[in-house]
Design an enzyme around this catalytic site. Structure first.
Site, PDB file in Angstrom:
ATOM      1  CG  ASP A  10      -1.781   1.210   1.366  1.00  9.37           C
ATOM      2  OD1 ASP A  10      -2.357   1.628   0.342  1.00  9.37           O
ATOM      3  OD2 ASP A  10      -1.894   1.787   2.468  1.00  9.37           O
ATOM      4  CB  SER A  11       0.265   4.821  -0.457  1.00  4.75           C
ATOM      5  OG  SER A  11      -0.820   4.975   0.436  1.00  4.75           O
ATOM      6  CE1 TYR A  42       2.231   5.156  -3.817  1.00  3.02           C
ATOM      7  CE2 TYR A  42       0.749   3.297  -4.167  1.00  3.02           C
ATOM      8  CZ  TYR A  42       2.020   3.798  -3.961  1.00  3.02           C
ATOM      9  OH  TYR A  42       3.080   2.922  -3.918  1.00  3.02           O
ATOM     10  N   GLY A  43      -3.253   9.016  -3.724  1.00  2.97           N
ATOM     11  CA  GLY A  43      -4.532   9.537  -4.223  1.00  2.97           C
ATOM     12  C   GLY A  43      -4.428  10.768  -5.094  1.00  2.97           C
ATOM     13  CB  CYS A  73      -3.297   0.467  -2.373  1.00  7.08           C
ATOM     14  SG  CYS A  73      -3.372   2.184  -2.890  1.00  7.08           S
ATOM     15  CD  GLU A 151       0.501   6.593   5.951  1.00  2.00           C
ATOM     16  OE1 GLU A 151       1.668   6.589   6.342  1.00  2.00           O
ATOM     17  OE2 GLU A 151      -0.110   5.559   5.617  1.00  2.00           O
ATOM     18  CB  CYS A 183      -9.333   4.867   0.843  1.00  2.00           C
ATOM     19  SG  CYS A 183      -7.645   5.252   1.394  1.00  2.00           S
ATOM     20  CG  HIS A 185      -4.689   5.059   4.503  1.00  2.00           C
ATOM     21  ND1 HIS A 185      -4.228   4.577   3.312  1.00  2.00           N
ATOM     22  CD2 HIS A 185      -3.594   5.447   5.201  1.00  2.00           C
ATOM     23  CE1 HIS A 185      -2.900   4.669   3.280  1.00  2.00           C
ATOM     24  NE2 HIS A 185      -2.489   5.193   4.422  1.00  2.00           N
TER      25      HIS A 185
HETATM   26  N1  DGL Z   1      -4.720   3.219   0.961  1.00  2.00           N
HETATM   27  C1  DGL Z   1      -4.832   3.643  -0.368  1.00  2.00           C
HETATM   28  C2  DGL Z   1      -6.137   3.333  -1.018  1.00  2.00           C
HETATM   29  O1  DGL Z   1      -6.716   2.328  -0.686  1.00  2.00           O
HETATM   30  C3  DGL Z   1      -4.040   4.817  -0.853  1.00  2.00           C
HETATM   31  C4  DGL Z   1      -4.339   6.122  -0.277  1.00  2.00           C
HETATM   32  C5  DGL Z   1      -3.387   7.163  -0.750  1.00  2.00           C
HETATM   33  O2  DGL Z   1      -2.168   6.945  -0.666  1.00  2.00           O
HETATM   34  O3  DGL Z   1      -3.870   8.204  -1.197  1.00  2.00           O
HETATM   35  O4  DGL Z   1      -6.593   4.020  -1.888  1.00  2.00           O
END
Ligand code: DGL
Length: 257
Positions: A10-11, A42-43, A73, A151, A183, A185
């Site tokens: 994941d990120s 990553y978003g 992710c 985070e 997501c 997170h």
């Molecule tokens: N946890 C990620 C997801 O499921 C990435 C979130 C991110 O880095 O923006 O989209």
């Protein structure tokens, strides 16, 4: 091959919500978890950047002898999974917003999806939503700064509550009865979300579905392990011990790719 580890990435720490489900269902597998924290979130990244990162991490996991890779992710899955599958021979399991189970369970026929900009703007997400357009209305919302809050270890803070209230206000004007967490997170925001959501709204997270699919694929390829169970953690950033400690992880290795 059976004894080779699973790769999960994941990120950042978001994928740990998926890892927990995998650990429960597949206690005998060794796992290598990679958090690409040097490139998170990553978003907000372009599709090309997301593909580059997902590809670099997958190559690294394959070099560690991983037998299967879980893209824990939604942003990386919706933007890069077809590239990964076309480039590498190892099987991949991805995660994307669980619209289908929400649609099946919805009485109001209105479902909310909270996800990153990268996921909501992806072609894969648009196609999945279209597939359900006849049965239900899907109300989408970009989560602003939510990944960063998780985070920073602030998922249960007053700031997180304030941000979630702001993000969810437009969606809650619609009669949603399911909120899909698009997501990995966001499950860590569940406590805060429950303070805000009306009682009739079910939170949908698909960590368990990903674990089940991982098990199915391991069995299909005859590569399930009968002994093992260790998890090794890596981050592309210098690991923040306090943050990882909040997630019950004591030791994280630094790697650069
Ligand atoms: N946890 C990620 C997801 O499921 C990435 C979130 C991110 O880095 O923006 O989209």
């Amino acid at each position: 091959m059976r004894k080779a580890p699973l790769g999960v990435f994941d990120s950042g720490v978001g994928g740990l919500s998926v890892l927990h489900a995998i650990r429960e269902l597949l206690p005998n597998e060794d796992v290598i978890y990679v958090a690409d924290q040097a490139f998170a979130p990553y978003g907000k990244r372009t599709k090309t950047e997301i593909i580059q990162r997902a590809d670099a991490i997958s190559k690294w996991l394959i070099a560690q002898n991983c037998k299967l890779i879980v893209v824990a992710c939604n942003t990386a899955t919706t933007n890069a999974i077809s590239h990964l599958r076309n480039t590498h021979t190892v099987p991949f399991v991805g995660i994307e917003p669980a619209i289908k189970p929400a649609a099946l369970g919805s009485k109001t026929a209105v479902v909310g999806v909270l996800a990153t900009e990268g996921t909501l703007s992806s072609e894969l997400f648009q196609t999945t939503t279209q597939d359900h357009a006849k049965e239900i209305e899907v109300i989408t919302q970009v989560g602003h700064g939510l990944v960063e809050l998780v985070e920073e270890g602030n998922a249960e803070s007053a700031q997180a509550e304030e941000q979630l209230r702001k993000d969810l206000a437009p969606m809650l004007k619609h009669p949603i009865d399911h909120l899909v967490l698009g997501c990995t997170h966001y499950p860590f925001l569940s406590k805060t979300l429950k303070k805000i959501l009306p009682n009739n709204v079910t939170i949908v997270d698909c960590g368990n579905a990903v674990a089940k699919q991982t098990k199915r694929l391991l069995e299909k390829h005859h590569i399930s392990s009968a002994d093992g169970g260790n998890t090794t953690y890596f981050s592309t950033a210098i690991p923040n011990k306090t943050l990882w400690g909040l997630f019950g992880v004591d030791e994280v290795n630094h790697m650069t790719i």
